[in-house]
Enzyme design. Structure first.
Site, PDB file in Angstrom:
ATOM      1  N   ASP A   1      36.262  -9.838  13.925  1.00 63.82           N
ATOM      2  CA  ASP A   1      35.673  -8.619  13.339  1.00 63.82           C
ATOM      3  C   ASP A   1      34.803  -7.906  14.369  1.00 63.82           C
ATOM      4  O   ASP A   1      34.843  -8.220  15.573  1.00 63.82           O
ATOM      5  CB  ASP A   1      34.903  -8.998  12.061  1.00 63.82           C
ATOM      6  CG  ASP A   1      34.922  -7.904  11.004  1.00 63.82           C
ATOM      7  OD1 ASP A   1      34.123  -6.941  11.125  1.00 63.82           O
ATOM      8  OD2 ASP A   1      35.731  -7.997  10.059  1.00 63.82           O
ATOM      9  N   ASP A   2      34.022  -6.970  13.898  1.00 62.15           N
ATOM     10  CA  ASP A   2      33.099  -6.187  14.707  1.00 62.15           C
ATOM     11  C   ASP A   2      32.255  -7.096  15.612  1.00 62.15           C
ATOM     12  O   ASP A   2      31.756  -8.122  15.152  1.00 62.15           O
ATOM     13  CB  ASP A   2      32.198  -5.420  13.722  1.00 62.15           C
ATOM     14  CG  ASP A   2      31.292  -4.421  14.389  1.00 62.15           C
ATOM     15  OD1 ASP A   2      31.401  -4.234  15.609  1.00 62.15           O
ATOM     16  OD2 ASP A   2      30.470  -3.825  13.661  1.00 62.15           O
TER      17      ASP A   2
ATOM     18  N   TYR B   1      31.017 -12.586   8.389  1.00 63.00           N
ATOM     19  CA  TYR B   1      29.917 -12.929   7.473  1.00 63.00           C
ATOM     20  C   TYR B   1      29.104 -14.169   7.861  1.00 63.00           C
ATOM     21  O   TYR B   1      28.225 -14.586   7.118  1.00 63.00           O
ATOM     22  CB  TYR B   1      30.419 -13.010   6.025  1.00 63.00           C
ATOM     23  CG  TYR B   1      30.922 -11.660   5.568  1.00 63.00           C
ATOM     24  CD1 TYR B   1      30.050 -10.703   5.059  1.00 63.00           C
ATOM     25  CD2 TYR B   1      32.271 -11.301   5.698  1.00 63.00           C
ATOM     26  CE1 TYR B   1      30.490  -9.447   4.682  1.00 63.00           C
ATOM     27  CE2 TYR B   1      32.724 -10.044   5.323  1.00 63.00           C
ATOM     28  CZ  TYR B   1      31.825  -9.120   4.807  1.00 63.00           C
ATOM     29  OH  TYR B   1      32.266  -7.878   4.431  1.00 63.00           O
TER      30      TYR B   1
ATOM     31  N   TRP C   1      33.822   0.633  -0.773  1.00 63.44           N
ATOM     32  CA  TRP C   1      32.498   0.044  -0.931  1.00 63.44           C
ATOM     33  C   TRP C   1      31.757   0.529  -2.163  1.00 63.44           C
ATOM     34  O   TRP C   1      30.717  -0.029  -2.517  1.00 63.44           O
ATOM     35  CB  TRP C   1      31.626   0.344   0.300  1.00 63.44           C
ATOM     36  CG  TRP C   1      32.159  -0.173   1.586  1.00 63.44           C
ATOM     37  CD1 TRP C   1      32.868  -1.331   1.782  1.00 63.44           C
ATOM     38  CD2 TRP C   1      32.032   0.450   2.873  1.00 63.44           C
ATOM     39  NE1 TRP C   1      33.178  -1.456   3.106  1.00 63.44           N
ATOM     40  CE2 TRP C   1      32.679  -0.394   3.798  1.00 63.44           C
ATOM     41  CE3 TRP C   1      31.416   1.614   3.323  1.00 63.44           C
ATOM     42  CZ2 TRP C   1      32.736  -0.083   5.165  1.00 63.44           C
ATOM     43  CZ3 TRP C   1      31.477   1.916   4.683  1.00 63.44           C
ATOM     44  CH2 TRP C   1      32.130   1.076   5.583  1.00 63.44           C
TER      45      TRP C   1
ATOM     46  N   ASP D   1      38.508   0.064   9.499  1.00 62.43           N
ATOM     47  CA  ASP D   1      37.277   0.179   8.710  1.00 62.43           C
ATOM     48  C   ASP D   1      36.651   1.576   8.841  1.00 62.43           C
ATOM     49  O   ASP D   1      37.013   2.344   9.719  1.00 62.43           O
ATOM     50  CB  ASP D   1      36.306  -0.892   9.221  1.00 62.43           C
ATOM     51  CG  ASP D   1      35.288  -1.312   8.174  1.00 62.43           C
ATOM     52  OD1 ASP D   1      35.176  -0.637   7.134  1.00 62.43           O
ATOM     53  OD2 ASP D   1      34.604  -2.322   8.412  1.00 62.43           O
TER      54      ASP D   1
ATOM     55  N   ARG E   1      40.148  -3.399   0.833  1.00 61.39           N
ATOM     56  CA  ARG E   1      38.859  -3.909   0.353  1.00 61.39           C
ATOM     57  C   ARG E   1      38.488  -3.114  -0.881  1.00 61.39           C
ATOM     58  O   ARG E   1      38.496  -1.884  -0.846  1.00 61.39           O
ATOM     59  CB  ARG E   1      37.812  -3.693   1.433  1.00 61.39           C
ATOM     60  CG  ARG E   1      37.361  -4.974   2.054  1.00 61.39           C
ATOM     61  CD  ARG E   1      36.561  -5.866   1.198  1.00 61.39           C
ATOM     62  NE  ARG E   1      35.235  -5.366   1.227  1.00 61.39           N
ATOM     63  CZ  ARG E   1      34.477  -5.378   2.312  1.00 61.39           C
ATOM     64  NH1 ARG E   1      34.901  -5.925   3.430  1.00 61.39           N
ATOM     65  NH2 ARG E   1      33.288  -4.874   2.268  1.00 61.39           N
TER      66      ARG E   1
ATOM     67  N   LYS F   1      42.534  -4.882  10.643  1.00 60.14           N
ATOM     68  CA  LYS F   1      41.519  -4.448   9.665  1.00 60.14           C
ATOM     69  C   LYS F   1      40.956  -3.144  10.188  1.00 60.14           C
ATOM     70  O   LYS F   1      40.314  -3.107  11.239  1.00 60.14           O
ATOM     71  CB  LYS F   1      40.420  -5.501   9.516  1.00 60.14           C
ATOM     72  CG  LYS F   1      39.284  -5.076   8.564  1.00 60.14           C
ATOM     73  CD  LYS F   1      38.259  -6.187   8.368  1.00 60.14           C
ATOM     74  CE  LYS F   1      37.056  -5.721   7.559  1.00 60.14           C
ATOM     75  NZ  LYS F   1      36.021  -6.791   7.445  1.00 60.14           N
TER      76      LYS F   1
ATOM     77  N   ASP G   1      30.351  -4.974   0.739  1.00 56.74           N
ATOM     78  CA  ASP G   1      30.304  -6.227   1.479  1.00 56.74           C
ATOM     79  C   ASP G   1      29.667  -7.340   0.650  1.00 56.74           C
ATOM     80  O   ASP G   1      28.687  -7.130  -0.050  1.00 56.74           O
ATOM     81  CB  ASP G   1      29.481  -6.061   2.762  1.00 56.74           C
ATOM     82  CG  ASP G   1      30.236  -5.265   3.812  1.00 56.74           C
ATOM     83  OD1 ASP G   1      31.184  -4.543   3.446  1.00 56.74           O
ATOM     84  OD2 ASP G   1      29.869  -5.374   4.987  1.00 56.74           O
TER      85      ASP G   1
HETATM   86  C1  9PG Z   1      31.515  -4.619  10.505  1.00 55.55           C
HETATM   87  C2  9PG Z   1      31.501  -4.601   8.999  1.00 55.55           C
HETATM   88  C3  9PG Z   1      32.497  -5.607   8.398  1.00 55.55           C
HETATM   89  C4  9PG Z   1      32.534  -5.434   6.891  1.00 55.55           C
HETATM   90  C5  9PG Z   1      32.854  -3.988   6.557  1.00 55.55           C
HETATM   91  C6  9PG Z   1      31.834  -3.069   7.187  1.00 55.55           C
HETATM   92  O1  9PG Z   1      27.276   1.429   4.322  1.00 55.55           O
HETATM   93  N1  9PG Z   1      27.079   0.789   5.360  1.00 55.55           N
HETATM   94  O2  9PG Z   1      26.087   0.992   6.105  1.00 55.55           O
HETATM   95  C7  9PG Z   1      27.969  -0.244   5.691  1.00 55.55           C
HETATM   96  C8  9PG Z   1      27.884  -0.854   6.937  1.00 55.55           C
HETATM   97  C9  9PG Z   1      28.762  -1.884   7.254  1.00 55.55           C
HETATM   98  C10 9PG Z   1      29.706  -2.284   6.349  1.00 55.55           C
HETATM   99  C11 9PG Z   1      29.786  -1.684   5.128  1.00 55.55           C
HETATM  100  C12 9PG Z   1      28.927  -0.648   4.786  1.00 55.55           C
HETATM  101  O3  9PG Z   1      30.548  -3.332   6.652  1.00 55.55           O
HETATM  102  O4  9PG Z   1      32.889  -3.779   5.174  1.00 55.55           O
HETATM  103  O5  9PG Z   1      33.509  -6.285   6.319  1.00 55.55           O
HETATM  104  O6  9PG Z   1      33.782  -5.414   8.941  1.00 55.55           O
HETATM  105  O7  9PG Z   1      31.806  -3.278   8.599  1.00 55.55           O
HETATM  106  O8  9PG Z   1      30.573  -3.725  11.008  1.00 55.55           O
END
Ligand code: 9PG
Length: 552
Positions: free
Chosen positions: A229-230, A196, A67, A336, A391, A334, A395
Site C-alpha cells: 500500500d501507500d 493498517y 468512504w 485510490d 471499497r 488498488k 477506513d
Molecule cells: C493510504 C490509505 C489506504 C486506505 C485508503 C486511503 O479522508 N481522508 O483524509 C482519508 C485519508 C486516507 C484514507 C482515506 C480517507 O485512506 O482508504 O486503505 O490505502 O488511503 O494512504
C-alpha cells in the site's frame, strides 16, 4: 400527494417537458416491482427534478463515494462535522456538489425506506441524488453547467415498491448490474495489505518479513495476493519511482512473485501532490480554475491536485503508468482517491465531471486488461462496470468507534456497518471490499468479540478478505479466525435489518461450509437477533434456516 415522476403521479406512459432551458422526453415503463423512467434530455438542464414524494420519517442515506456512510437518517438529520472536513480537507470529498450536504441529508444515487426504493440506474453524465426540500424527498440529476445540443440519455430511474426495503434493494442492484453491463470477476481475492499496521512508515524489510512468514505458513495464510500500500512511492503522482531503500518496481513485484503470490500495488492515479515531479512537469494536465491548477484536497500534509482525465497527454501518461505497473509484474491494482477526477473544474474537454471521471477510469480499465482493479475513495455508481472490486466504507482501524457519524474515518464500527448496508452491491455492482481484517490481539484496542465479529461478518458476506496485520503478531487463535472467516465465504449472502436498530442478520446460502446465518450486533446494547440474545458489539452463528434469506 403520492410519488411523482417529472411532476406526474407514477404510472406508465410518455412524458414530455419543455423547461426554460431544457427539453425532456421520457417513457415510464412497468417493470417487476415498479416502474422505470427512461428518456433523453437536451439543452441546459442544470439540476433537474425527476422524482418527488412526501419525505418518509426515516430513510436510508447513501453517500456518493466509497468512504462515505450508508445509514438510516431522518429529514432533520444534520452532519455538522462536515464543516471542518470541507474547510480543512476538501469540499469535494463527500459530494461533487459542495455545500449541498451541509444543508441537510443527501442520498446519492438511491434511497430506500420501508416498502420503497427509488434509485437511478446509471451515472454516466449527471450526478443523481435525493434530498429533502420542505416536506418532500426530491430526486434530482445535476448536469453541472453542461449544455447538450443533441439529446443525451437521462440517467434511468427505478421506483420500486411493495415488500421489504432489503428485497427491493436487491431488485435495484440487479437493474444496475444490467444497465452498466457489469461482469463480476470470477476471482474473489484473499490477501494481505500493508496499510493498517505499517501505514506510511512501511519499509522494504517489513514487506520481506511478512512475505517470508506468509510463504512459510501457507496453511494459516492462504493469500492469493500480497499488496503493498501507500508508503513505497517517492511522492503522490510519482508512482514509478520507489523511495530509497526499496527495489525498483520490477524488483518489488519479483520478490512477491518469487513467493508465489500475485503482486498488488497501491496508487492514487488521479492525484498529484504539489511537490511531485508529475505536477512540476505538467501543471497543465491538472483540472484548472481561472487558468491555474485547482486545489482538490489536502493529504500527506500537502496540497493535492486532480488529473484532467480528458487531457490527451494526461490520458497517455495514465495509460502508460498502468501498463508500466503491469509490465513490472503487478496484476492487482488498488487505485485510490478516485473522487479527485470527478471534481468540478475546467478541463480540456467540455464534459461534465462525471463524464471526465468515467473517461479516466475507462483508460485505467482498458490499460489493466483482465487484471484486478480495486477502486477506493471512488464515486460509486459511475464506477459500476469499470472495476472488479470496490471499497464500500471508510477506513477500518484497530479501535471500534470514536465519532458520531460515518464521515471520515478511520473506525472499525463504521467500516463494518457500511459493508452490511451496502451488501446488495456485492456481485451486482462489483465485488465488495469491506476493508481489511485486523486479526491481531496485540497492539489493538479491539476486543476479541469485535475482531471476531469483523472477520466472520466479512466472510459470511462473501466479501473480499484481506488481512492487514504484521503477521508475526498473530498466534494460533488469530490465524484460526482468518480460516473460519474464509470458510464462511462462497455463498449468496443477504443482510436483513437495514432499517432497524443496528442489529442485523447475514443470511448466507450455499457457502463453503453450507448455509449459515450470522447475527451481527453492532450496537452497544444486548440485542435479540433471530430469537437469541447477542452481546453488544458481537456476533453469533444462528441455526441455518430454509428459504432464500429474504423472509419472503
Ligand atoms: C493510504 C490509505 C489506504 C486506505 C485508503 C486511503 O479522508 N481522508 O483524509 C482519508 C485519508 C486516507 C484514507 C482515506 C480517507 O485512506 O482508504 O486503505 O490505502 O488511503 O494512504
Amino acid at each position: 400527494m403520492t410519488a411523482q415522476l417529472l411532476g406526474k403521479p407514477v404510472r406508465a406512459g410518455r412524458l414530455v417537458r419543455r423547461l426554460e432551458k431544457a427539453r425532456i422526453e421520457a417513457d415510464v415503463e412497468r417493470a417487476a416491482h415498479g416502474y422505470i423512467l427512461k428518456g433523453t434530455v437536451s439543452g441546459r438542464p442544470g439540476r433537474l427534478e425527476i422524482f418527488r414524494a412526501p419525505a418518509p420519517p426515516a430513510f436510508l442515506l447513501n453517500n456518493w463515494q466509497s468512504w462515505g456512510p450508508m445509514e438510516r437518517v431522518t429529514p432533520s438529520t444534520r452532519f455538522p462535522e462536515l464543516e471542518t472536513i470541507v474547510r480543512d480537507y476538501s469540499p469535494y470529498l463527500f459530494s461533487p456538489l459542495p455545500g449541498l450536504l451541509l444543508r441537510g441529508p443527501v442520498s446519492d444515487y438511491f434511497t430506500a425506506w420501508e416498502g420503497t426504493v427509488a434509485g437511478f440506474l446509471t451515472s454516466r453524465i449527471g450526478h443523481p441524488f435525493f434530498t429533502v426540500e420542505g416536506g418532500d424527498l426530491v430526486g434530482r440529476v445535476d448536469y453541472f453547467d453542461a449544455e447538450f445540443d443533441a439529446p443525451v440519455a437521462l440517467e434511468p430511474l427505478a421506483v420500486l415498491s411493495g415488500g421489504r426495503a432489503e428485497r427491493l434493494l436487491d431488485v435495484y442492484g440487479a437493474l444496475v448490474k444490467r444497465a452498466n453491463r457489469v461482469r463480476i470477476n470470477a476471482w474473489n481475492p484473499v490477501g494481505w495489505c500493508s496499510w493498517y499496521h505499517y501505514f506510511g512508515k512501511l519499509v522494504w524489510d517489513d514487506v520481506l518479513e511478512n512475505l517470508d512468514i506468509a510463504a512459510r505458513d501457507r496453511k494459516s495464510f492462504p493469500f492469493d495476493v500480497f499488496q503493498v500500500d501507500d508508503g513505497y512511492e517517492t511522492d503522490i503522482g510519482d508512482w514509478m519511482s520507489p523511495k530509497p531503500g526499496y527495489p525498483d518496481l520490477p524488483g518489488l513485484a519479483r520478490a512477491i512473485a518469487r513467493k508465489k503470490f500475485k503482486a498488488g500495488i497501491w496508487t492514487a492515479p488521479f492525484s498529484a501532490a504539489a511537490t511531485s515531479e508529475l505536477f512540476a512537469s505538467h501543471p497543465d494536465w491538472m483540472v484548472q480554475e481561472d487558468g491555474r491548477p485547482k486545489l482538490c484536497y489536502r493529504g500527506w500534509g500537502k496540497p493535492i491536485y486532480a488529473l484532467d482525465t480528458t487531457h490527451p497527454e494526461a490520458k497517455t501518461w495514465l495509460h502508460e503508468m498502468v501498463t508500466g505497473l503491469r509490465k513490472a509484474g503487478f496484476s492487482y491494482l488498488k487505485i485510490d482517491f478516485l473522487f479527485a477526477a470527478a471534481m468540478p473544474g475546467t478541463r480540456r474537454k467540455r464534459v461534465t465531471p462525471i463524464q471526465a471521471y468515467r473517461e479516466g477510469l475507462g483508460v485505467v480499465r482498458r490499460a489493466a486488461g483482465r487484471d484486478f482493479v480495486l477502486a477506493c475513495g471512488a464515486p460509486l455508481l459511475p464506477s459500476a462496470g469499470l472495476v472488479d472490486g470496490m471499497r464500500v466504507g471508510e477506513d477500518t482501524a484497530p479501535y471500534w468507534k470514536t465519532k458520531p457519524s460515518g464521515f471520515q474515518g478511520p473506525n472499525a464500527y463504521f467500516a463494518l456497518k457500511n459493508a452490511l448496508l451496502r451488501q446488495f452491491m456485492h456481485r451486482t455492482f462489483w465485488l465488495n471490499d469491506p476493508d481489511c481484517l485486523l486479526l491481531r490481539g496485540r497492539e489493538t484496542e479491539l476486543t476479541r468479540n469485535e475482531r471476531e465479529l469483523y472477520a466472520l461478518a466479512a466472510g459470511a458476506l462473501d466479501n473480499m478478505v484481506i488481512a492487514s496485520d504484521k503477521l508475526s503478531l498473530l498466534g494460533p487463535e488469530e490465524k484460526n479466525l482468518f480460516l473460519r472467516a474464509l470458510a464462511l465465504r462462497g455463498g449468496r449472502s443477504r443482510v436483513s435489518g437495514l432499517l432497524g436498530e443496528d442489529a442485523y442478520i447475514i443470511h448466507s446460502r450455499g457457502g463453503l461450509s453450507g448455509d449459515a446465518r450470522l447475527g451481527v450486533n453492532l450496537s452497544d446494547r444486548e440485542a435479540v437477533i433471530g430469537g437469541i440474545s447477542v452481546a453488544p458489539r458481537s456476533g453469533a452463528l444462528l441455526e441455518p434456516e430454509l428459504g432464500d434469506g429474504t423472509g419472503e
